[in-house]
Each structure stands twice: as C-alpha cells, then as structure tokens.
Design a protein around this motif. Sequence first.
Motif, PDB file in Angstrom:
ATOM      1  N   GLU A   4       0.831  -1.199   0.000  1.00 41.99           N
ATOM      2  CA  GLU A   4       0.000   0.000   0.000  1.00 41.99           C
ATOM      3  C   GLU A   4       0.867   1.251   0.000  1.00 41.99           C
ATOM      4  OE1 GLU A   4      -3.355   0.111   2.653  1.00 41.99           O
ATOM      5  OE2 GLU A   4      -3.317  -2.062   2.881  1.00 41.99           O
ATOM      6  N   SER A  43      -6.737   7.422   2.246  1.00 43.71           N
ATOM      7  CA  SER A  43      -7.311   6.155   1.785  1.00 43.71           C
ATOM      8  C   SER A  43      -7.805   5.319   2.959  1.00 43.71           C
ATOM      9  CB  SER A  43      -6.258   5.366   0.994  1.00 43.71           C
ATOM     10  OG  SER A  43      -6.730   4.083   0.667  1.00 43.71           O
ATOM     11  N   ILE A  44      -7.043   5.290   4.023  1.00 42.11           N
ATOM     12  CA  ILE A  44      -7.434   4.518   5.203  1.00 42.11           C
ATOM     13  C   ILE A  44      -8.676   5.132   5.868  1.00 42.11           C
ATOM     14  CG2 ILE A  44      -6.706   3.893   7.543  1.00 42.11           C
ATOM     15  CD1 ILE A  44      -3.870   3.507   6.381  1.00 42.11           C
ATOM     16  N   GLU A  46     -11.031   6.682   4.463  1.00 39.61           N
ATOM     17  CA  GLU A  46     -12.209   6.483   3.618  1.00 39.61           C
ATOM     18  C   GLU A  46     -12.718   5.050   3.611  1.00 39.61           C
ATOM     19  OE1 GLU A  46     -10.858   7.846  -0.140  1.00 39.61           O
ATOM     20  OE2 GLU A  46     -10.784   9.975   0.461  1.00 39.61           O
ATOM     21  N   GLN A  47     -11.984   4.155   4.229  1.00 39.47           N
ATOM     22  CA  GLN A  47     -12.411   2.754   4.241  1.00 39.47           C
ATOM     23  C   GLN A  47     -13.633   2.569   5.136  1.00 39.47           C
ATOM     24  OE1 GLN A  47      -9.044   0.351   5.329  1.00 39.47           O
ATOM     25  NE2 GLN A  47      -7.846   0.935   3.511  1.00 39.47           N
ATOM     26  N   SER A  50     -13.961   2.521   9.250  1.00 43.00           N
ATOM     27  CA  SER A  50     -12.666   3.005   9.729  1.00 43.00           C
ATOM     28  C   SER A  50     -12.841   3.761  11.033  1.00 43.00           C
ATOM     29  CB  SER A  50     -12.035   3.927   8.682  1.00 43.00           C
ATOM     30  OG  SER A  50     -10.811   4.452   9.145  1.00 43.00           O
TER      31      SER A  50
END
Length: 387
Positions: A4, A43-44, A46-47, A50
Amino acid sequence: MSSEWHSAYKDAFGAHYWADQDIPTQDGFHEVVLDAANRISNSIKEQPNSNEEARLEKLTEVTQELLKQLTGTLHGELNKFHEVESLVKDLTLLRKIFSEGGPFSGVPILMPPDYQPFIFRITPIIHLLIKEPETFVISGSGGLPQFLADLELLRPGEIEKVGKLLGVIQGVEPTLSFDELMADVRSNIHDLISSNSRLASVQRRGGIEYLLKHDADVSEIIKKCDHSIGNHLYIGESIEPFTQIHRLTVDCLNHLEIKSLITPRKAEAIRQQLLSTTLTNAALATDRHDFDWAPMIKAAYTEGAEKNLEGILFLTYIQYTPANELNMAIIKEKVADKANYLKSELEEFCDKRVRNELVGKLGIEHLYTSNELLIMRGDQFAGDLGL
C-alpha cells in the motif's frame, strides 16, 4: 501493508514526475513522500468502518516502509544527507508527517529492521524520539533503548555513524547527549538482550570486558546465558551462536566466582548444563566438525561431572578429553555397568575412526571379536594412509 505504501508513493511520484525521471532535489523528494503519506492516510480514513484504532494500527506498519524509503533513496541532493541543511530538511518533513494535523499524527513509529542498508540515515527520527517524545513514540516493547541496543550489538559501525550525525543535528537543535543515552543503553544491556544472536553479540563486542567497562549487570547476563543454554540446543542447525554464548558463560562465571557473587552450587549447576549442551552439539550438530570442542568441553567441566553423563554424551566427553586427564576409576565403573549399552551407542553415533579410538580408551576390546577389531583397525589404518 508495505504494498500500500509503495502504491501510494508510485501514485505521488507520477503526479509530479515522468516515470523515468529522477527527482533532482531533496525538496522534490520530500514533496513526493509527503504527498504519498497524505494519500495513504486519506485512503485509510475512507475505508468502511474506519476508526481511530484501526487507522493507527494500519499506519504504524506503514511508518516502517516510509522510513525505509527515506533511508534507502540515494540520488542527487540526497547524497548530501550528512550536511546540516539536509538533516534539518529531514526534521521538517518528519514533523509535517507526524505532528498534530499531519497524515500520521499520533501514529507510533515502527522502525526499519536493524539490518536495513544505510540504517544510520534514520538519525533524524532518533533525534526526534529523544527531543519530542510527546509526539514521536517508537512502536514495540523496549522503545528507543531496545532499538539502539540492537544496533549496538549487531551493527556497531552504524551506531558510530548515528552518533556523528546526531552531533551535527545537536549544533542546530540541542537535546540529550547521545553519549549519555548510549552510556545508559550499554549499562543496561543485560535488560535489552532480546535473542540468542544479541546475546552472542555481547561476546563479539568484547564479552566480560565489555560488560565491566560499561557497568552492566554480569549476574543478569549469566541468567540469560543459562536460559539460552538450557532451552536452545541448536541441534540440526548451525552451532552458532552457541560457541559465543559458551565463551561468554564461562568468562562471566569465572568473574562472578572470583567476586563471590554466585554460590558454588549455582555455578556448578550452570556448568553442568553447559557441559551437557556442549557435548550434545559436539556429538550431533550438523557442522560439529568445524569447531574445536576439546577446550570448550574442558572449560565447562567440573570435577566428577562425567559420573552424570550417559551414552553418547559420555562417549563424546571421552573422545575429546586427553587420556592423561581422564578419571579411569569412573570410566571403569561406567564400563562395568553399561558396557553393551556403550557399545551400541558407539555403533549408532560414531564413525569408524572415533569408534576405534574409544574402544581403546574405554578398554572394551573384549566386547568385539578378533575379526571385528581387525576390520575396525584396518579401516582406520587405511584412512590414515589416505587409501
């Protein structure tokens, strides 16, 4: 997770440069690194599902890859990493990433492996771990002292480089003296040994002299040695690091006995265990022929220890001990009680050369026929002649 980071770095690089283009300046490199850090952090976030705990956990591992990128990238201005201006720029980048409001805010730092090439280039993060512990926190047990202890034992040359670079940074941002920090690490090295390889490296760094020079606790080191010897026989693997731990154990025991810091009973128990493990390795380890066992066995021996040895361990002790140093009374007693058992152990574990030697030392020729003795000694004679 490392993939990642590399994916984020590749995307960030592509947003600023052509695929085959070199980054010409340190500022440009830092711009890409910061962009990649923001990308992966976003990105994390938006998971699905989260939360803060998950974010910290995922980004902790990413810090190792991020720092590998900083230490492993060498081109253009980045080759000037030892200069004040370059080091200050590294400090600025790290603060942008890890301070409040940054993409990795609150994330514990997972350090790169101590065998990482150019690991000394991690110096700016070491400075920040010392200077700003409220913001920069190392992940894992032992913290910064553990990381520095591992470098001290496994990569002493890198520790020297770290010290020099920290000296450069100190001229701009004074903080705790690295010499003082390392003095504390070395004096507590007995608490910072995390594996057999680290314990063996204490011997490589100077052994008992190293420990005494830095006021480390020899009594605690001997406990680590005793645990290692009792729980790790190294059978089927390379004998190292056992030989280093053996020397360290003997020297530390001698020191403690001279200073009356260990009871005779405890010292004898450690030596008996050391002798047993030494004999086991000498008899069965795959690379046993690469080592000189006689002095190691002698160093671990205590008076009458052979009384408690059985089978192949007893035979191995006889094999590596000069005939004039053997207690023939004990040997005769063992042979009288277990002659056939010793013969079967000889047949199973010893080659013909050793078998021929030990039959004579043990005085058990009577257990063999004349023809068996002739064959055994004939093979030995042919071997001696190289036939």
